[in-house]
Design a protein around this motif. Structure first.
Motif, PDB file in Angstrom:
ATOM      1  N   GLN A 317       1.267  -1.634  -0.052  1.00  0.00           N
ATOM      2  CA  GLN A 317       0.358   0.146   0.283  1.00  0.00           C
ATOM      3  C   GLN A 317       0.510   1.224  -0.569  1.00  0.00           C
ATOM      4  N   VAL A 318       0.582   2.314  -0.777  1.00  0.00           N
ATOM      5  CA  VAL A 318       1.349   3.902  -0.511  1.00  0.00           C
ATOM      6  C   VAL A 318       1.195   4.195   1.008  1.00  0.00           C
ATOM      7  N   GLY A 319       2.861   3.887   0.816  1.00  0.00           N
ATOM      8  CA  GLY A 319       2.087   5.159   2.328  1.00  0.00           C
ATOM      9  C   GLY A 319       2.930   3.707   3.757  1.00  0.00           C
ATOM     10  N   SER A 320       3.784   2.559   3.239  1.00  0.00           N
ATOM     11  CA  SER A 320       4.241   1.275   3.805  1.00  0.00           C
ATOM     12  C   SER A 320       5.390   1.667   3.331  1.00  0.00           C
ATOM     13  N   PRO A 321       6.159   1.236   4.454  1.00  0.00           N
ATOM     14  CA  PRO A 321       7.680   0.579   4.269  1.00  0.00           C
ATOM     15  C   PRO A 321       8.171  -0.165   3.430  1.00  0.00           C
ATOM     16  N   LEU A 322       9.462   0.194   2.431  1.00  0.00           N
ATOM     17  CA  LEU A 322       9.660  -0.729   1.391  1.00  0.00           C
ATOM     18  C   LEU A 322      10.703  -0.974   2.232  1.00  0.00           C
ATOM     19  N   ILE A 323      11.046  -2.504   2.257  1.00  0.00           N
ATOM     20  CA  ILE A 323      12.938  -2.776   2.778  1.00  0.00           C
ATOM     21  C   ILE A 323      13.093  -3.838   1.477  1.00  0.00           C
ATOM     22  N   THR A 477     -10.746   9.171  -2.569  1.00  0.00           N
ATOM     23  CA  THR A 477     -10.679   9.262  -1.000  1.00  0.00           C
ATOM     24  C   THR A 477      -9.894  10.197  -0.365  1.00  0.00           C
ATOM     25  N   GLY A 478     -10.104  10.474   0.822  1.00  0.00           N
ATOM     26  CA  GLY A 478      -9.035  11.136   1.275  1.00  0.00           C
ATOM     27  C   GLY A 478      -8.397  12.664   0.994  1.00  0.00           C
ATOM     28  N   PRO A 479      -7.861  12.848   1.959  1.00  0.00           N
ATOM     29  CA  PRO A 479      -6.873  14.203   1.738  1.00  0.00           C
ATOM     30  C   PRO A 479      -6.141  13.820   0.268  1.00  0.00           C
ATOM     31  N   ALA A 480      -6.357  14.913  -0.672  1.00  0.00           N
ATOM     32  CA  ALA A 480      -5.704  15.029  -2.147  1.00  0.00           C
ATOM     33  C   ALA A 480      -5.913  17.094  -2.681  1.00  0.00           C
ATOM     34  N   GLN A 481      -5.066  16.886  -2.855  1.00  0.00           N
ATOM     35  CA  GLN A 481      -4.411  18.580  -3.929  1.00  0.00           C
ATOM     36  C   GLN A 481      -4.000  18.090  -4.915  1.00  0.00           C
ATOM     37  N   ALA A 482      -4.481  19.103  -5.557  1.00  0.00           N
ATOM     38  CA  ALA A 482      -4.054  19.720  -7.742  1.00  0.00           C
ATOM     39  C   ALA A 482      -2.759  20.284  -7.062  1.00  0.00           C
ATOM     40  N   GLN A 483      -1.994  19.670  -8.141  1.00  0.00           N
ATOM     41  CA  GLN A 483      -0.696  20.827  -8.473  1.00  0.00           C
ATOM     42  C   GLN A 483      -0.613  21.491 -10.115  1.00  0.00           C
ATOM     43  N   VAL A 484      -0.561  22.183  -9.775  1.00  0.00           N
ATOM     44  CA  VAL A 484      -1.704  23.232 -11.090  1.00  0.00           C
ATOM     45  C   VAL A 484      -0.347  23.993 -12.346  1.00  0.00           C
ATOM     46  N   ASP A 569       0.239  10.205   1.821  1.00  0.00           N
ATOM     47  CA  ASP A 569      -0.290   8.594   2.495  1.00  0.00           C
ATOM     48  C   ASP A 569      -0.315   9.052   4.485  1.00  0.00           C
ATOM     49  N   PRO A 570      -0.439   7.246   4.797  1.00  0.00           N
ATOM     50  CA  PRO A 570      -0.710   7.348   5.964  1.00  0.00           C
ATOM     51  C   PRO A 570       0.268   8.507   7.174  1.00  0.00           C
ATOM     52  N   HIS A 571       0.457   8.346   6.828  1.00  0.00           N
ATOM     53  CA  HIS A 571       2.060   8.820   8.096  1.00  0.00           C
ATOM     54  C   HIS A 571       1.609  10.643   8.189  1.00  0.00           C
ATOM     55  N   GLY A 572       0.713  10.757   6.538  1.00  0.00           N
ATOM     56  CA  GLY A 572       0.477  12.177   6.702  1.00  0.00           C
ATOM     57  C   GLY A 572       1.452  12.873   5.416  1.00  0.00           C
ATOM     58  N   GLY A 573       2.379  11.906   4.774  1.00  0.00           N
ATOM     59  CA  GLY A 573       3.700  12.804   3.284  1.00  0.00           C
ATOM     60  C   GLY A 573       2.616  12.653   2.715  1.00  0.00           C
ATOM     61  N   TRP A 574       2.823  13.352   1.888  1.00  0.00           N
ATOM     62  CA  TRP A 574       2.234  13.767   0.644  1.00  0.00           C
ATOM     63  C   TRP A 574       2.796  13.416  -0.531  1.00  0.00           C
ATOM     64  N   TYR A 575       2.416  12.232  -1.975  1.00  0.00           N
ATOM     65  CA  TYR A 575       3.255  11.693  -2.506  1.00  0.00           C
ATOM     66  C   TYR A 575       2.458  12.433  -4.332  1.00  0.00           C
ATOM     67  N   ASN A 576       2.395  11.980  -5.405  1.00  0.00           N
ATOM     68  CA  ASN A 576       2.311  11.983  -6.340  1.00  0.00           C
ATOM     69  C   ASN A 576       1.597  11.115  -6.461  1.00  0.00           C
ATOM     70  N   THR A 577       0.781  11.151  -7.544  1.00  0.00           N
ATOM     71  CA  THR A 577      -0.252   9.586  -8.097  1.00  0.00           C
ATOM     72  C   THR A 577      -0.168   9.230  -8.396  1.00  0.00           C
ATOM     73  N   GLU A 578       0.507  10.407  -9.676  1.00  0.00           N
ATOM     74  CA  GLU A 578       1.266   9.988 -11.057  1.00  0.00           C
ATOM     75  C   GLU A 578      -0.299  10.407 -12.128  1.00  0.00           C
ATOM     76  N   VAL A 579      -1.553  10.422 -11.849  1.00  0.00           N
ATOM     77  CA  VAL A 579      -2.716  10.456 -12.358  1.00  0.00           C
ATOM     78  C   VAL A 579      -3.106  11.808 -12.848  1.00  0.00           C
ATOM     79  N   LYS A 580      -2.986  12.377 -13.999  1.00  0.00           N
ATOM     80  CA  LYS A 580      -2.681  13.894 -14.108  1.00  0.00           C
ATOM     81  C   LYS A 580      -3.777  14.309 -15.272  1.00  0.00           C
ATOM     82  N   ALA A 581      -3.797  15.815 -15.627  1.00  0.00           N
ATOM     83  CA  ALA A 581      -4.523  15.636 -17.117  1.00  0.00           C
ATOM     84  C   ALA A 581      -4.917  16.918 -17.436  1.00  0.00           C
ATOM     85  N   GLN A 582      -5.138  16.959 -18.997  1.00  0.00           N
ATOM     86  CA  GLN A 582      -4.647  18.279 -19.501  1.00  0.00           C
ATOM     87  C   GLN A 582      -5.936  19.350 -20.216  1.00  0.00           C
ATOM     88  N   SER A 583      -5.895  20.356 -19.516  1.00  0.00           N
ATOM     89  CA  SER A 583      -6.409  20.756 -20.063  1.00  0.00           C
ATOM     90  C   SER A 583      -7.180  21.984 -21.989  1.00  0.00           C
TER      91      SER A 583
END
Length: 635
Positions: A317-323, A477-484, A569-583
């Protein structure tokens, strides 16, 4: 009387010239200056040369010996013209080639005695039978030869067993040597190697033995590396030192810090005894070679392997540790080797699965001295770690995995065999890669749309403020922000000269588009052009505004906004979902101002009036001057 005197003078000159010529061609036989000290059991080589002779260019030579223990009685040794010349003590030795004459040229030969005996001590005479018309000069020369006993000793402390030695191991060979002689002689020690190689075009059975000198201490205690080992000696990889041993023996220690594959072969130690002859030339008078044994170097590639874990595929899951763990197997524990460990990643995110394309990039590395550095994504330096968790075992940890962390991971290990801290320019002995670990990141279902518009208002003119609105809507679902990000590119031809919303057009190419400004997901505004005053802000949760103040003609063009969805993510860090849109694209055209429209006829009117005035004044002035001239003529 004068004629008689001239004849006598001519005869005198002729006799004088004849005597000079005879003196110039006087035969001379030469041998080295003596006495010469040579060692019993080893070769004796006596060069003899004749000059100033008449007759054939190839001269004959005869050798005599006057033994010290025979009361100076002459003994025939060997002759180049008479096979029956040798006396009884030398007949068998001449027949089997132990005593022979080797010819260097027609007038130079050398007497060679392969194994010198104690009874060979005495004075040697080199005689050349006459081929001259007159008997003048010396026809022989003598030299004293002293035969000294063989006291050259050489030994080694440990032999090579031929057991496989790991590549990169250290090799130490010790050789001892000594001379017990009444004469002043010097000792030199040479370490060498014999190996096998294919002779060019030899095919089957075409192997030849290659003898290579590794390193030596010469008769004057100078250290000299062999031709093929010069660079390794200069790099400090090979050394040779002399130590004082018991009983006056010299102990010579050769070290190879890191054995290489081509060091495989049979090793030997060679001791040589040298003496300085009366003519000031150094001569090798004894030599003894001792085989130390065979060295077989085992290639590191035959035993080394690199394994990464977990194996196969990992889904997080996004936000989980990778070892991820990297383990180096088969590295000899007794070889002090340096390791460069790298984690590499290839792949991109496509839906919930990892694509295998793209360029492989470095995530992190640990150098041979334990320093960790990160690749292009420097933000990982605070969001992850790379550690050495055990001997030959390394871990990579990403505390909160992002969608961009998806990909195929491999551990790449470069081994510097036998070199704990190699120089930066030194190539690795071997580099191996692990199998790939596929990492998939489960992301939220995210949908984003972007619409750009130009609000209704007065016609835009040069100097106006251009205002553009981008509506970026994120569904998840959950917090999200757009970068324009706002893009601009030239207006295609033809175009209608009015500001309106244009239908969606082809996206701009990387060559002609300009990034104007961007509002990051964390609220930071970035302006990328300096030609105009630009501002970008957020009007509401979904509405973003771009304003170009005091617009110039460079600011007109096609505008579009590019939106990216960022999630938390669950730890409060923001990440790019790689989902994009062009107007959609919006056309911005700048009209001329009213002042500009009035200025054109004003300029044209002023120019016309000025031209008409100049014409009238010129015409009137011209007529007045002509009339004045006529009046003067009448007077």
């Amino acid at each position: 009387m004068s004629v008689s005197m001239a004849s006598m003078r001519t005869a005198f000159i002729f006799l004088l010239v004849q005597r000079v010529i005879h003196y110039a061609v006087c035969r001379d036989v030469t041998l080295p200056s003596g006495p010469l000290f040579r060692v019993a059991g080893f070769p004796l080589s006596l060069p003899c040369a004749v000059s100033g002779f008449e007759g054939p260019r190839t001269q004959d030579f005869e050798w005599f010996l006057y033994r010290d223990d025979a009361g100076g009685r002459q003994m025939g040794v060997i002759s180049t013209r008479d096979k029956g010349f040798p006396y009884a003590p030398f007949q068998a030795r001449v027949r089997n080639g132990e005593v022979r004459v080797e010819r260097d040229s027609g007038d130079k030969v050398r007497l060679v005695m392969q194994r010198l005996r104690a009874e060979d001590q005495g004075k040697y005479e080199c005689y050349t039978p006459s081929t001259d018309t007159t008997y003048q000069g010396n026809y022989s020369a003598m030299v004293a030869v002293k035969v000294i006993p063989d006291t050259l000793q050489v030994s080694y402390s440990r032999s090579l067993t031929g057991q496989p030695t790991p590549e990169g191991s250290e090799l130490t060979l010790t050789c001892s040597g000594a001379i017990q002689s009444e004469q002043l002689t010097h000792l030199s020690i040479t370490f060498g190697k014999r190996g096998g190689a294919e002779a060019p075009g030899g095919g089957a059975g075409g192997e030849v033995s290659i003898v290579r000198e590794i390193i030596s201490i010469d008769k004057l205690l100078g250290v000299n590396p062999g031709r093929f080992y010069r660079k390794r000696y200069d790099d400090g990889e090979i050394s040779l030192e002399k130590r004082n041993g018991e009983g006056g023996q010299g102990v010579y220690v050769m070290k190879m810090k890191t054995v290489q594959i081509d060091d495989t072969g049979s090793y030997f130690c060679e001791a040589s005894q040298w003496i300085l002859d009366p003519d000031r030339s150094w001569q090798k008078i004894a030599q003894r070679t001792l085989d130390i044994g065979n060295l077989t170097v085992q290639q590191l590639a035959e035993s080394l392997s690199v394994a990464s874990s977990p194996r196969g595929e990992v889904t997080l899951q996004v936000g989980s540790p990778l070892i991820l763990t990297c383990e180096v197997l088969g590295l000899p524990s007794d070889v002090n080797s340096g390791l460069l460990v790298q984690w590499m990643k290839r792949g991109s995110v496509g839906s919930d699965r990892v694509g295998t394309g793209g360029v492989e990039v470095e995530v992190a590395r640990m150098s041979t001295d334990g320093i960790v550095s990160w690749g292009d994504d420097l933000s990982r330096s605070s969001g992850g770690s790379m550690e050495k968790v055990a001997q030959w075992k390394y871990s990579l940890k990403l505390f909160s995995a992002r969608p961009s962390d998806s990909g195929v991971y491999r551990c790449v290990v470069s081994v510097y065999a036998g070199r704990r801290n190699p120089a930066p320019s030194m190539p690795a002995t071997l580099t191996q890669r692990s199998e790939g670990v596929t990492v998939n990141l489960k992301t939220k279902d995210v949908l984003i749309t972007a619409v750009a518009q130009l609000p209704l208002g007065p016609l835009l003119k040069r100097g106006s403020t251009i205002t553009l609105i981008c509506t970026a809507t994120i569904t998840t679902t959950g917090p999200a922000q757009a970068q324009v990000q706002w893009l601009r590119w030239p207006i295609p031809e033809p175009v209608t000269k009015q500001a309106s919303e244009a239908p969606p057009s082809e996206p701009p190419t990387a060559e002609n588009r300009t990034v104007v400004a961007a509002l990051m997901h964390n609220g930071v505004a970035n302006i990328y052009v300096n030609s105009s005053e630009i501002s970008i802000d957020r009007l509401s949760a979904v509405s973003y505004r771009l304003r170009v103040h005091s617009a110039t003609m460079e600011d007109q063009g096609m505008y579009a906004c590019h939106a990216e969805a960022w999630a938390q993510d669950p730890h409060g860090g923001w990440y790019n979902t790689e989902v994009k849109a062009q107007s959609n694209a919006v056309t911005v055209y700048l009209y001329a101002r009213a002042f500009d429209l009035l200025l054109i006829p004003l300029v044209i009117g002023v120019s016309s009036a000025l031209f008409v005035g100049i014409v009238i004044i010129s015409t009137v002035t011209c007529c007045f001057m002509k009339r004045l001239a006529r009046q003067r003529e009448q007077k």
